[in-house]
Design a protein around this motif. Structure first.
Motif, PDB file in Angstrom:
ATOM      1  N   ASN A   1      -0.942   9.299  -4.856  1.00  0.00           N
ATOM      2  CA  ASN A   1      -0.110   8.323  -5.781  1.00  0.00           C
ATOM      3  C   ASN A   1       0.971   8.996  -6.259  1.00  0.00           C
ATOM      4  O   ASN A   1       1.994   8.184  -6.206  1.00  0.00           O
ATOM      5  CB  ASN A   1      -0.963   7.981  -6.862  1.00  0.00           C
TER       6      ASN A   1
ATOM      7  N   TYR B   1       4.232   7.109  -4.923  1.00  0.00           N
ATOM      8  CA  TYR B   1       4.917   6.247  -5.694  1.00  0.00           C
ATOM      9  C   TYR B   1       6.745   6.327  -5.949  1.00  0.00           C
ATOM     10  O   TYR B   1       6.904   7.574  -5.939  1.00  0.00           O
ATOM     11  CB  TYR B   1       4.796   6.651  -7.490  1.00  0.00           C
TER      12      TYR B   1
ATOM     13  N   THR C   1       5.489   0.427  -4.899  1.00  0.00           N
ATOM     14  CA  THR C   1       5.083   0.251  -6.245  1.00  0.00           C
ATOM     15  C   THR C   1       3.570   0.664  -6.555  1.00  0.00           C
ATOM     16  O   THR C   1       2.988   0.799  -5.719  1.00  0.00           O
ATOM     17  CB  THR C   1       5.408  -1.285  -6.718  1.00  0.00           C
ATOM     18  N   ALA C   2       3.639   0.673  -7.863  1.00  0.00           N
ATOM     19  CA  ALA C   2       2.101   1.072  -8.241  1.00  0.00           C
ATOM     20  C   ALA C   2       1.115  -0.308  -7.655  1.00  0.00           C
ATOM     21  O   ALA C   2       0.117   0.040  -7.468  1.00  0.00           O
ATOM     22  CB  ALA C   2       1.908   0.970  -9.658  1.00  0.00           C
ATOM     23  N   PHE C   3       1.528  -1.298  -7.855  1.00  0.00           N
ATOM     24  CA  PHE C   3       1.018  -2.571  -7.270  1.00  0.00           C
ATOM     25  C   PHE C   3       0.484  -2.259  -5.534  1.00  0.00           C
ATOM     26  O   PHE C   3      -0.677  -2.643  -5.271  1.00  0.00           O
ATOM     27  CB  PHE C   3       1.629  -3.828  -7.335  1.00  0.00           C
ATOM     28  N   GLN C   4       1.432  -1.813  -5.019  1.00  0.00           N
ATOM     29  CA  GLN C   4       1.352  -1.637  -3.518  1.00  0.00           C
ATOM     30  C   GLN C   4       0.432  -0.515  -3.247  1.00  0.00           C
ATOM     31  O   GLN C   4      -0.523  -0.666  -2.530  1.00  0.00           O
ATOM     32  CB  GLN C   4       2.695  -1.394  -2.972  1.00  0.00           C
TER      33      GLN C   4
ATOM     34  N   LYS D   1      -2.069   0.497  -5.093  1.00  0.00           N
ATOM     35  CA  LYS D   1      -3.394  -0.005  -5.533  1.00  0.00           C
ATOM     36  C   LYS D   1      -3.934  -0.892  -4.407  1.00  0.00           C
ATOM     37  O   LYS D   1      -5.086  -0.857  -3.833  1.00  0.00           O
ATOM     38  CB  LYS D   1      -3.465  -0.875  -6.642  1.00  0.00           C
ATOM     39  N   THR D   2      -2.991  -1.943  -3.685  1.00  0.00           N
ATOM     40  CA  THR D   2      -3.408  -2.483  -2.726  1.00  0.00           C
ATOM     41  C   THR D   2      -3.556  -1.718  -1.506  1.00  0.00           C
ATOM     42  O   THR D   2      -4.862  -2.078  -0.723  1.00  0.00           O
ATOM     43  CB  THR D   2      -2.427  -3.516  -2.328  1.00  0.00           C
TER      44      THR D   2
ATOM     45  N   GLN E   1      -4.881   1.336  -1.414  1.00  0.00           N
ATOM     46  CA  GLN E   1      -6.155   2.025  -1.575  1.00  0.00           C
ATOM     47  C   GLN E   1      -7.086   0.981  -1.494  1.00  0.00           C
ATOM     48  O   GLN E   1      -8.293   1.386  -0.908  1.00  0.00           O
ATOM     49  CB  GLN E   1      -5.912   2.612  -3.247  1.00  0.00           C
ATOM     50  N   GLU E   2      -7.030  -0.252  -1.763  1.00  0.00           N
ATOM     51  CA  GLU E   2      -8.281  -1.321  -1.923  1.00  0.00           C
ATOM     52  C   GLU E   2      -8.347  -1.514  -0.456  1.00  0.00           C
ATOM     53  O   GLU E   2      -9.850  -1.530  -0.197  1.00  0.00           O
ATOM     54  CB  GLU E   2      -8.274  -2.340  -2.779  1.00  0.00           C
TER      55      GLU E   2
ATOM     56  N   VAL F   1       1.249  -9.158  -1.504  1.00  0.00           N
ATOM     57  CA  VAL F   1       1.712  -7.698  -2.137  1.00  0.00           C
ATOM     58  C   VAL F   1       3.090  -7.494  -1.634  1.00  0.00           C
ATOM     59  O   VAL F   1       3.766  -7.004  -2.226  1.00  0.00           O
ATOM     60  CB  VAL F   1       0.540  -7.114  -2.360  1.00  0.00           C
TER      61      VAL F   1
END
Length: 109
Positions: A51, A55, A59-62, A64-65, A67-68, A105
């Motif tokens: 991360n 970063y 973005t943080a949203f990307q 996380k996506t 990672q999921e 995303v």
């Protein structure tokens, strides 16, 4: 690519920390929790740098996506190969719908 590789490694550790104990139902719960925490330590050793490195590029949203999605891919392999569970069609459809979220995303609107 470095971020994705680190996230992949971290997710392998975390999947074993969360679900690896399911094959050892006779083990005491406190032992399972302790071993899971020890495994999760190594997950953090890869997750945090992933991360930190990613970063800015993402973005943080990307992050996380990403990672999921990696989590789902790792979990499919883990549950079918390690837990020997059947990958049913409805699971695949559900995962594909989650993957569709990646489009929204990462799309530049």
């Amino acid at each position: 690519m470095k971020t994705v590789l680190l996230l992949l490694i971290s997710n392998i550790f975390m999947t074993f920390a969360w679900y690896g104990h399911l094959r050892f139902k006779d083990a005491a719960l406190w032992k399972v929790v302790l071993v899971s925490w020890l495994i999760a330590f190594f997950e953090y050793c890869f997750q945090v740098p992933a991360n930190r490195i990613g970063y800015g590029q993402f973005t943080a949203f990307q992050l996380k996506t990403i990672q999921e999605v990696i989590t789902l891919v790792v979990f499919i392999g883990f549950s079918t190969l390690y837990l020997r569970e059947e990958l049913k069609w409805n699971y695949v459809v559900g995962f594909v719908l989650i993957l569709a979220a990646v489009f929204f995303v990462f799309k530049k609107w």
